[in-house]
Design a protein around this motif. Structure first.
Motif, PDB file in Angstrom:
ATOM      1  N   THR A 137       0.822  -1.212   0.000  1.00 22.49           N
ATOM      2  CA  THR A 137       0.000   0.000   0.000  1.00 22.49           C
ATOM      3  C   THR A 137       0.860   1.268   0.000  1.00 22.49           C
ATOM      4  O   THR A 137       0.466   2.270  -0.594  1.00 22.49           O
ATOM      5  N   ALA A 138       2.031   1.203   0.625  1.00 21.63           N
ATOM      6  CA  ALA A 138       2.944   2.359   0.616  1.00 21.63           C
ATOM      7  C   ALA A 138       3.397   2.686  -0.801  1.00 21.63           C
ATOM      8  O   ALA A 138       3.698   3.838  -1.113  1.00 21.63           O
ATOM      9  N   ARG A 139       3.409   1.673  -1.655  1.00 21.04           N
ATOM     10  CA  ARG A 139       3.819   1.880  -3.044  1.00 21.04           C
ATOM     11  C   ARG A 139       2.638   2.105  -3.967  1.00 21.04           C
ATOM     12  O   ARG A 139       2.796   2.245  -5.178  1.00 21.04           O
ATOM     13  N   GLY A 140       1.444   2.120  -3.403  1.00 23.20           N
ATOM     14  CA  GLY A 140       0.249   2.364  -4.197  1.00 23.20           C
ATOM     15  C   GLY A 140      -0.090   1.230  -5.150  1.00 23.20           C
ATOM     16  O   GLY A 140      -0.682   1.471  -6.202  1.00 23.20           O
ATOM     17  N   LEU A 141       0.277   0.013  -4.782  1.00 23.13           N
ATOM     18  CA  LEU A 141       0.039  -1.140  -5.643  1.00 23.13           C
ATOM     19  C   LEU A 141      -1.163  -1.940  -5.160  1.00 23.13           C
ATOM     20  O   LEU A 141      -1.391  -2.056  -3.964  1.00 23.13           O
TER      21      LEU A 141
END
Length: 82
Positions: A20-24
């Motif tokens: 989620t930190a990488r927006g995936l």
């Protein structure tokens, strides 16, 4: 020491946090790791992945396995102190 079959909840949470930190999405990471998205969902929920699966997930996330281990340890430490 936890039994070998004990769920690795913190590892799953670390994977979710990194993802989620990488927006995936789960689907994006699963495709990159050559996994079915449902299996990635199970892993994030605490199912125990094989070592090779952890390595593929880390590669799909663009992180080292050691980073996932560090995040998992932080999560475990936080949960134990509650």
């Amino acid at each position: 020491m936890a039994p070998r079959t004990a769920p690795q909840v913190a590892l799953g949470q670390a994977i979710r946090q990194a993802r989620t930190a990488r927006g995936l999405s789960q689907e994006e990471v699963a495709i990159g790791a050559d996994l079915h998205p449902t299996w990635l969902s199970h892993i994030e929920s605490g199912r125990n992945p094989a070592w090779g699966t952890v390595r593929r997930i880390a590669a799909a996330l663009g992180v080292e396995v050691s980073e996932l281990a560090r995040l998992a340890e932080e999560i475990e430490d936080t949960q134990q102190s509650l």
